[in-house]
Write a protein that holds these residues in place. Structure first.
Motif, PDB file in Angstrom:
ATOM      1  N   PRO A 148      30.701  28.577  43.023  1.00  0.00           N
ATOM      2  CA  PRO A 148      31.912  28.613  42.205  1.00  0.00           C
ATOM      3  C   PRO A 148      32.891  29.662  42.735  1.00  0.00           C
ATOM      4  O   PRO A 148      32.506  30.752  43.118  1.00  0.00           O
ATOM      5  N   GLN A 149      34.125  29.272  42.732  1.00  0.00           N
ATOM      6  CA  GLN A 149      35.197  30.098  43.264  1.00  0.00           C
ATOM      7  C   GLN A 149      35.484  31.279  42.341  1.00  0.00           C
ATOM      8  O   GLN A 149      35.440  31.152  41.131  1.00  0.00           O
ATOM      9  N   ILE A 150      35.757  32.438  42.949  1.00  0.00           N
ATOM     10  CA  ILE A 150      36.072  33.649  42.183  1.00  0.00           C
ATOM     11  C   ILE A 150      37.312  34.288  42.802  1.00  0.00           C
ATOM     12  O   ILE A 150      37.315  34.608  43.983  1.00  0.00           O
ATOM     13  N   LEU A 151      38.342  34.471  41.983  1.00  0.00           N
ATOM     14  CA  LEU A 151      39.569  35.117  42.445  1.00  0.00           C
ATOM     15  C   LEU A 151      39.687  36.483  41.783  1.00  0.00           C
ATOM     16  O   LEU A 151      39.400  36.639  40.599  1.00  0.00           O
ATOM     17  N   SER A 152      40.114  37.486  42.545  1.00  0.00           N
ATOM     18  CA  SER A 152      40.164  38.867  42.039  1.00  0.00           C
ATOM     19  C   SER A 152      41.591  39.323  41.741  1.00  0.00           C
ATOM     20  O   SER A 152      42.537  38.915  42.420  1.00  0.00           O
ATOM     21  N   PHE A 153      41.695  40.193  40.732  1.00  0.00           N
ATOM     22  CA  PHE A 153      42.980  40.732  40.286  1.00  0.00           C
ATOM     23  C   PHE A 153      42.810  42.206  39.942  1.00  0.00           C
ATOM     24  O   PHE A 153      41.774  42.602  39.422  1.00  0.00           O
ATOM     25  N   SER A 154      43.837  43.006  40.195  1.00  0.00           N
ATOM     26  CA  SER A 154      43.751  44.439  39.884  1.00  0.00           C
ATOM     27  C   SER A 154      44.032  44.718  38.414  1.00  0.00           C
ATOM     28  O   SER A 154      43.583  45.720  37.883  1.00  0.00           O
ATOM     29  N   LYS A 155      44.756  43.831  37.744  1.00  0.00           N
ATOM     30  CA  LYS A 155      45.119  44.046  36.339  1.00  0.00           C
ATOM     31  C   LYS A 155      44.646  42.875  35.486  1.00  0.00           C
ATOM     32  O   LYS A 155      44.832  41.716  35.852  1.00  0.00           O
ATOM     33  N   LYS A 156      44.080  43.202  34.335  1.00  0.00           N
ATOM     34  CA  LYS A 156      43.590  42.163  33.423  1.00  0.00           C
ATOM     35  C   LYS A 156      44.735  41.261  32.969  1.00  0.00           C
ATOM     36  O   LYS A 156      44.573  40.044  32.873  1.00  0.00           O
ATOM     37  N   ASP A 157      45.902  41.853  32.719  1.00  0.00           N
ATOM     38  CA  ASP A 157      47.060  41.078  32.288  1.00  0.00           C
ATOM     39  C   ASP A 157      47.408  39.993  33.312  1.00  0.00           C
ATOM     40  O   ASP A 157      47.686  38.851  32.949  1.00  0.00           O
ATOM     41  N   HIS A 158      47.381  40.338  34.598  1.00  0.00           N
ATOM     42  CA  HIS A 158      47.680  39.354  35.643  1.00  0.00           C
ATOM     43  C   HIS A 158      46.614  38.263  35.677  1.00  0.00           C
ATOM     44  O   HIS A 158      46.926  37.087  35.846  1.00  0.00           O
ATOM     45  N   ALA A 159      45.354  38.655  35.528  1.00  0.00           N
ATOM     46  CA  ALA A 159      44.259  37.679  35.513  1.00  0.00           C
ATOM     47  C   ALA A 159      44.405  36.747  34.313  1.00  0.00           C
ATOM     48  O   ALA A 159      44.223  35.527  34.439  1.00  0.00           O
TER      49      ALA A 159
END
Length: 195
Positions: A148-159
């Protein structure tokens, strides 16, 4: 100490220690963090040094015949891709995986040998500590990488915003690791000693 002497010392330190915190360098050389940032900026442009969360990391030169592949699935890897995940081991060795999926699985394999894990914010491409990042799983956007694909973000709001637009679940590092291991069938029951 002159600025040139300081830069020479910083260069020696980064080549020896591989990863350094900007705040530690600032304290050590009794200059502002902004001065340290200015000192290392040319090396970042040259690709000798890479910015990390709160610090800098020496970029190892690839050996001429070295394969550029994921240290988990061995798929060919573009080390400049925003999907890559880096593992800095306690012996200062650096492993790169093609994506957060492979990075988390390799991170789990290596356990305590990992001193730092870095990934890239999917939107801004800045480096972020994996343990402080937010991850989106089960999104409808396909990046043609490991499932399963996992994309990362530095901010929860952006995620959260990304997940609203492309669906998916927003998870912390620990939650994403647990969900990934569960989906891959790598979570063993408490009574089982099988891998």
């Amino acid at each position: 100490m002159s600025p040139e002497e300081r830069k020479t010392e910083i260069r020696k330190l980064i080549e020896e220690e591989k990863t350094l915190k900007i705040s530690d360098l600032s304290e050590r050389f009794n200059v502002s963090e902004m001065t340290i940032h200015r000192d290392v900026k040319p090396w970042i442009k040259e690709g000798i040094v890479k910015k990390t969360f709160g610090g800098i990391m020496f970029v190892e030169e690839a050996k001429p015949n070295a394969q550029k592949c994921c240290s988990y699935c061995y798929k060919s890897t573009d080390h400049n891709s925003k999907l890559t995940y880096q593992l800095i081991l306690d012996n200062n060795q650096i492993e790169v995986t093609c994506c957060s999926h492979c990075g988390m699985l390799r991170h789990d394999q290596l356990g305590d040998k990992v001193s730092q894990a870095l990934c890239y914010d999917f939107l801004t491409n800045i480096t972020v500590s994996a343990k402080m990042a937010w991850f989106v799983m089960d999104t409808t956007l396909q990046m043609n990488c490991c499932e399963p694909q996992i994309l990362s973000f530095s901010k929860k709001d952006h995620a959260d915003r990304f997940a609203r637009g492309f669906e998916g679940k927003v998870l912390s590092f620990e939650e994403a690791m647990q969900k990934l291991k569960s989906e891959m069938g790598l979570v063993s029951s408490c009574c089982s000693n099988h891998h």
